[in-house]
Motif scaffolding. Structure first.
Motif, PDB file in Angstrom:
ATOM      1  N   LYS A 109     -37.064 -65.604  40.462  1.00 53.96           N
ATOM      2  CA  LYS A 109     -36.464 -66.620  39.582  1.00 53.96           C
ATOM      3  C   LYS A 109     -35.635 -67.636  40.356  1.00 53.96           C
ATOM      4  CE  LYS A 109     -37.383 -65.416  35.218  1.00 53.96           C
ATOM      5  NZ  LYS A 109     -37.843 -66.324  34.171  1.00 53.96           N
ATOM      6  N   ASN A 110     -35.200 -67.262  41.568  1.00 53.92           N
ATOM      7  CA  ASN A 110     -34.289 -68.117  42.339  1.00 53.92           C
ATOM      8  C   ASN A 110     -34.739 -68.223  43.794  1.00 53.92           C
ATOM      9  OD1 ASN A 110     -31.998 -68.239  40.182  1.00 53.92           O
ATOM     10  ND2 ASN A 110     -32.476 -66.082  40.391  1.00 53.92           N
ATOM     11  N   PRO A 111     -35.893 -68.860  44.039  1.00 52.75           N
ATOM     12  CA  PRO A 111     -36.372 -68.955  45.421  1.00 52.75           C
ATOM     13  C   PRO A 111     -35.447 -69.824  46.275  1.00 52.75           C
ATOM     14  CG  PRO A 111     -37.697 -70.338  43.982  1.00 52.75           C
ATOM     15  CD  PRO A 111     -36.769 -69.560  43.093  1.00 52.75           C
ATOM     16  N   ASN A 112     -35.369 -69.492  47.549  1.00 53.47           N
ATOM     17  CA  ASN A 112     -34.578 -70.285  48.505  1.00 53.47           C
ATOM     18  C   ASN A 112     -33.152 -70.509  48.005  1.00 53.47           C
ATOM     19  OD1 ASN A 112     -36.971 -70.632  50.095  1.00 53.47           O
ATOM     20  ND2 ASN A 112     -37.597 -72.198  48.648  1.00 53.47           N
ATOM     21  N   SER A 113     -32.476 -69.405  47.706  1.00 59.01           N
ATOM     22  CA  SER A 113     -31.143 -69.490  47.111  1.00 59.01           C
ATOM     23  C   SER A 113     -30.165 -68.572  47.835  1.00 59.01           C
ATOM     24  CB  SER A 113     -31.212 -69.089  45.629  1.00 59.01           C
ATOM     25  OG  SER A 113     -31.439 -67.697  45.519  1.00 59.01           O
ATOM     26  N   VAL A 114     -28.930 -68.567  47.327  1.00 56.44           N
ATOM     27  CA  VAL A 114     -27.897 -67.653  47.816  1.00 56.44           C
ATOM     28  C   VAL A 114     -27.577 -66.622  46.731  1.00 56.44           C
ATOM     29  CG1 VAL A 114     -26.861 -69.163  49.548  1.00 56.44           C
ATOM     30  CG2 VAL A 114     -26.164 -69.389  47.156  1.00 56.44           C
ATOM     31  N   ALA A 115     -28.614 -66.240  45.978  1.00 57.57           N
ATOM     32  CA  ALA A 115     -28.436 -65.341  44.828  1.00 57.57           C
ATOM     33  C   ALA A 115     -28.074 -63.919  45.216  1.00 57.57           C
ATOM     34  CB  ALA A 115     -29.704 -65.334  43.971  1.00 57.57           C
ATOM     35  N   SER A 152     -33.660 -70.121  54.248  1.00 58.81           N
ATOM     36  CA  SER A 152     -32.743 -69.260  53.492  1.00 58.81           C
ATOM     37  C   SER A 152     -33.277 -67.842  53.329  1.00 58.81           C
ATOM     38  CB  SER A 152     -32.485 -69.874  52.113  1.00 58.81           C
ATOM     39  OG  SER A 152     -33.711 -70.030  51.423  1.00 58.81           O
ATOM     40  N   GLY A 153     -34.227 -67.448  54.135  1.00 55.06           N
ATOM     41  CA  GLY A 153     -34.821 -66.115  54.036  1.00 55.06           C
ATOM     42  C   GLY A 153     -33.762 -65.024  54.060  1.00 55.06           C
ATOM     43  N   PRO A 159     -35.239 -75.915  54.563  1.00 56.43           N
ATOM     44  CA  PRO A 159     -34.831 -75.504  55.913  1.00 56.43           C
ATOM     45  C   PRO A 159     -33.754 -76.422  56.478  1.00 56.43           C
ATOM     46  CG  PRO A 159     -37.204 -75.350  55.691  1.00 56.43           C
ATOM     47  CD  PRO A 159     -36.707 -76.000  54.429  1.00 56.43           C
ATOM     48  N   ILE A 160     -32.721 -75.816  57.052  1.00 59.68           N
ATOM     49  CA  ILE A 160     -31.599 -76.585  57.607  1.00 59.68           C
ATOM     50  C   ILE A 160     -31.924 -76.910  59.067  1.00 59.68           C
ATOM     51  CG2 ILE A 160     -29.101 -76.624  57.978  1.00 59.68           C
ATOM     52  CD1 ILE A 160     -28.934 -74.288  55.932  1.00 59.68           C
ATOM     53  N   GLN A 161     -31.936 -78.180  59.370  1.00 66.64           N
ATOM     54  CA  GLN A 161     -32.288 -78.629  60.719  1.00 66.64           C
ATOM     55  C   GLN A 161     -31.131 -78.364  61.689  1.00 66.64           C
ATOM     56  OE1 GLN A 161     -35.427 -79.606  61.416  1.00 66.64           O
ATOM     57  NE2 GLN A 161     -35.776 -79.141  59.249  1.00 66.64           N
ATOM     58  N   PRO A 162     -31.430 -78.274  62.988  1.00 67.16           N
ATOM     59  CA  PRO A 162     -30.375 -78.031  63.982  1.00 67.16           C
ATOM     60  C   PRO A 162     -29.241 -79.059  63.871  1.00 67.16           C
ATOM     61  CG  PRO A 162     -32.532 -77.860  65.000  1.00 67.16           C
ATOM     62  CD  PRO A 162     -32.759 -78.364  63.608  1.00 67.16           C
ATOM     63  N   ALA A 189     -12.523 -69.715  55.323  1.00 70.00           N
ATOM     64  CA  ALA A 189     -13.175 -68.709  56.175  1.00 70.00           C
ATOM     65  C   ALA A 189     -14.385 -69.326  56.855  1.00 70.00           C
ATOM     66  CB  ALA A 189     -13.594 -67.507  55.340  1.00 70.00           C
ATOM     67  N   GLU A 190     -14.684 -68.830  58.039  1.00 79.97           N
ATOM     68  CA  GLU A 190     -15.928 -69.163  58.744  1.00 79.97           C
ATOM     69  C   GLU A 190     -16.643 -67.846  58.985  1.00 79.97           C
ATOM     70  OE1 GLU A 190     -15.982 -71.656  62.159  1.00 79.97           O
ATOM     71  OE2 GLU A 190     -14.738 -73.191  61.227  1.00 79.97           O
ATOM     72  N   ILE A 191     -17.786 -67.681  58.347  1.00 82.04           N
ATOM     73  CA  ILE A 191     -18.497 -66.401  58.390  1.00 82.04           C
ATOM     74  C   ILE A 191     -19.768 -66.559  59.218  1.00 82.04           C
ATOM     75  CG2 ILE A 191     -19.450 -64.557  56.988  1.00 82.04           C
ATOM     76  CD1 ILE A 191     -17.881 -65.856  54.590  1.00 82.04           C
ATOM     77  N   LYS A 192     -19.867 -65.800  60.270  1.00 85.01           N
ATOM     78  CA  LYS A 192     -21.034 -65.873  61.153  1.00 85.01           C
ATOM     79  C   LYS A 192     -22.223 -65.176  60.516  1.00 85.01           C
ATOM     80  CE  LYS A 192     -19.088 -67.977  64.619  1.00 85.01           C
ATOM     81  NZ  LYS A 192     -19.450 -69.342  64.946  1.00 85.01           N
ATOM     82  N   GLY A 193     -23.385 -65.816  60.640  1.00 77.76           N
ATOM     83  CA  GLY A 193     -24.626 -65.237  60.155  1.00 77.76           C
ATOM     84  C   GLY A 193     -25.593 -65.020  61.305  1.00 77.76           C
ATOM     85  N   GLN A 194     -26.752 -64.495  60.992  1.00 76.97           N
ATOM     86  CA  GLN A 194     -27.759 -64.247  62.023  1.00 76.97           C
ATOM     87  C   GLN A 194     -28.431 -65.552  62.449  1.00 76.97           C
ATOM     88  OE1 GLN A 194     -30.435 -61.398  60.285  1.00 76.97           O
ATOM     89  NE2 GLN A 194     -28.927 -59.747  60.303  1.00 76.97           N
ATOM     90  N   GLY A 195     -28.800 -65.603  63.724  1.00 77.36           N
ATOM     91  CA  GLY A 195     -29.585 -66.732  64.216  1.00 77.36           C
ATOM     92  C   GLY A 195     -28.833 -68.023  64.392  1.00 77.36           C
TER      93      GLY A 195
END
Length: 200
Positions: A124-130, A111-112, A161-164, A72-78
């Motif tokens: 407990k899980n900063p900057n995560s996909v929790a 990852s906000g 942060p994920i770079q362009p 799957a390819e799931i579109k996110g914001q931004g």
């Protein structure tokens, strides 16, 4: 002659003992430093501890997931996209979702929001996909991300942060729905909800 020989022998034995002690001390220090360096470098994945370690061990270590397989390819914001490469039912009653989040925009993305809105989970899980969840529409149940005994998620944490144009690998682990459930809806905050087929 005998006294000199005895004194010399004692000196040799003392020197050898001192060398052995120094070797043990240096080895002990080297082992500690190596452990710290290794621990400090592993920031992208959560390694569960204690009784839950077996559940996340296979996935956190970066199993051989074929990046060319796109379930799957799931579109996110931004301008970010989550590409799902594997949805695997593991032994022990777990489901592991693995993939990568790509930044197709021209700005760095953090990852906000991906950790959800539960304060304890975020702390407990900063900057995560929790904040991810699976929805079993047939069984009418929602499955949230697994946590260890200290409240840490069995998922990727410490996402920088994920770079362009770049991407970061992610994994998430959930309780498995009944074996009769072959498909679930996958939810991650700020991304569209999509159906995923379970393998295994």
């Amino acid at each position: 002659m005998r006294i000199r020989h005895t004194t010399k022998s004692r000196r040799v034995v003392a020197a050898a003992s001192m060398a052995a002690v120094l070797t043990l001390v240096v080895t002990g220090c080297g082992g500690d430093d190596g452990g710290k360096a290794e621990g400090a470098g592993s920031s992208s994945s959560a390694k569960p501890s204690g009784e839950d370690k077996g559940a996340g061990e296979d996935t956190a270590a970066g199993d051989k997931v074929d990046p060319n397989v796109k379930l799957a390819e799931i579109k996110g914001q931004g301008g970010v996209t989550l590409v799902v490469n594997q949805v695997q039912r593991d032994s022990g009653g777990f489901i592991t979702v693995q993939g990568e989040i790509k930044n197709d925009s021209d700005q760095a993305k953090n990852s906000g929001g991906w950790a959800g809105s539960e304060l304890q989970l975020i702390n407990k899980n900063p900057n995560s996909v929790a904040g991810a969840a699976l929805i079993d529409k047939t069984g009418k149940k929602r499955y949230y991300i697994l946590r260890d005994t200290e409240g840490r998620c069995l998922c990727t944490t410490g996402i920088v942060p994920i770079q362009p144009g770049k991407s970061t690998p992610v994994f998430m682990q959930f309780p498995a729905p009944p074996s009769s459930t072959a498909e679930v809806d996958f939810f991650l905050p700020t991304f569209a909800t999509t159906a995923l087929k379970i393998s295994g």
